[in-house]
Design an enzyme around this catalytic site. Sequence first.
Site, short mmCIF file in Angstrom:
data_model
loop_
_atom_site.label_atom_id
_atom_site.label_comp_id
_atom_site.label_asym_id
_atom_site.label_seq_id
_atom_site.Cartn_x
_atom_site.Cartn_y
_atom_site.Cartn_z
N ASP A 191 -22.01 -4.30 20.46
CA ASP A 191 -21.59 -3.51 21.62
C ASP A 191 -20.84 -2.24 21.22
OD1 ASP A 191 -19.57 -5.36 20.76
OD2 ASP A 191 -18.45 -5.02 22.60
N HIS A 192 -20.66 -2.03 19.91
CA HIS A 192 -19.97 -0.83 19.45
C HIS A 192 -20.86 0.08 18.60
CE1 HIS A 192 -15.87 -2.03 20.75
NE2 HIS A 192 -16.46 -3.21 20.74
N HIS B 132 -19.84 -4.88 15.51
CA HIS B 132 -20.43 -5.72 16.54
C HIS B 132 -21.35 -4.85 17.39
CE1 HIS B 132 -17.17 -9.09 16.38
NE2 HIS B 132 -18.16 -9.30 15.55
N HIS C 72 -9.02 -8.24 14.37
CA HIS C 72 -10.16 -8.82 15.08
C HIS C 72 -10.78 -9.88 14.18
CE1 HIS C 72 -13.07 -9.09 18.19
NE2 HIS C 72 -14.03 -8.38 17.62
#
Length: 291
Positions: A53-54, A51, A126
């Site tokens: 944001d990582h 994702h 997740h």
Amino acid sequence: MPLPYRWLTSLMMRYNGHGILIDCGEGTQIAMKEKGWSPKPIDIMCFTHYHADHISGLPGMLLTMGNAERTEPLLLIGPKGLQRVVSALRVIAPELPFEIEYLELTENSQVISFPDFKLEAFRVNHNVVCYGYNMIIDRVGKFQVEKALELGLEKRFWNRLQKGETVEVEGRTYTPDMVLGAPRKGLKVTYTTDSRPTESIVNHAMNADLFICEGMYGEPDKEEKAKEYKHMTFYEAAHLARKAQARELWLTHYSPSLPRPEDYMRAVKKIFSNAVAAEDGRTVELKFEED
């Protein structure tokens, strides 16, 4: 998402000349510069999942490392598809003065050993394939001088045995267990974000010296939202830390709707007393226990 007063979640560990970075979202290199750290010594980058944001801060990080005249290879570790994802991001960072090596994770639990430490990747829960990581530093037993003397071993061989080598002298073989005491307690850091609570997290975080875990929501009424988006509340993270008998818990990966995580820590500490609402730049130096 990054906020004006809060960066995205990332962890940097340093040990014995090694630099290990876990996740690299937007702005990670700026947060690192605010801390006064350079990305040049990083030799391993691990990714929990893909994702934005990582991982979206990776191209800029690579360019900064290249501009610092880095020439040593960089090892990237992450779930299957790592090379494809990084190659796509590198469209804007195509030329680097160092080689990138890839290690794609394929097992539910996978150990990657290095001379001074080992990394352990483990699957979490997740809405995409996601891994948590352990950094483990084992510590051999104390060198027993009296045993070495009893064996008649010359001092010039002691260091090799202490480092785990086998030594042959005049037809006789000496192994480290002949001169070392019982293994001593090492160090262990567990890092997991973007997951529902799982027994796997408890098992892998068992007796961790530091357990860094996502706490997406602190509000008591957000448990259903956490379940829907496969994230975790502060209280679920605290229960994991208690079950794992970790020494310390740092909460991180807060929702943008959570401006003051510390407001919820009183209830968290009732579950696990040694819990901290971590802030950007928080640092600790973990030390081996005294003999």
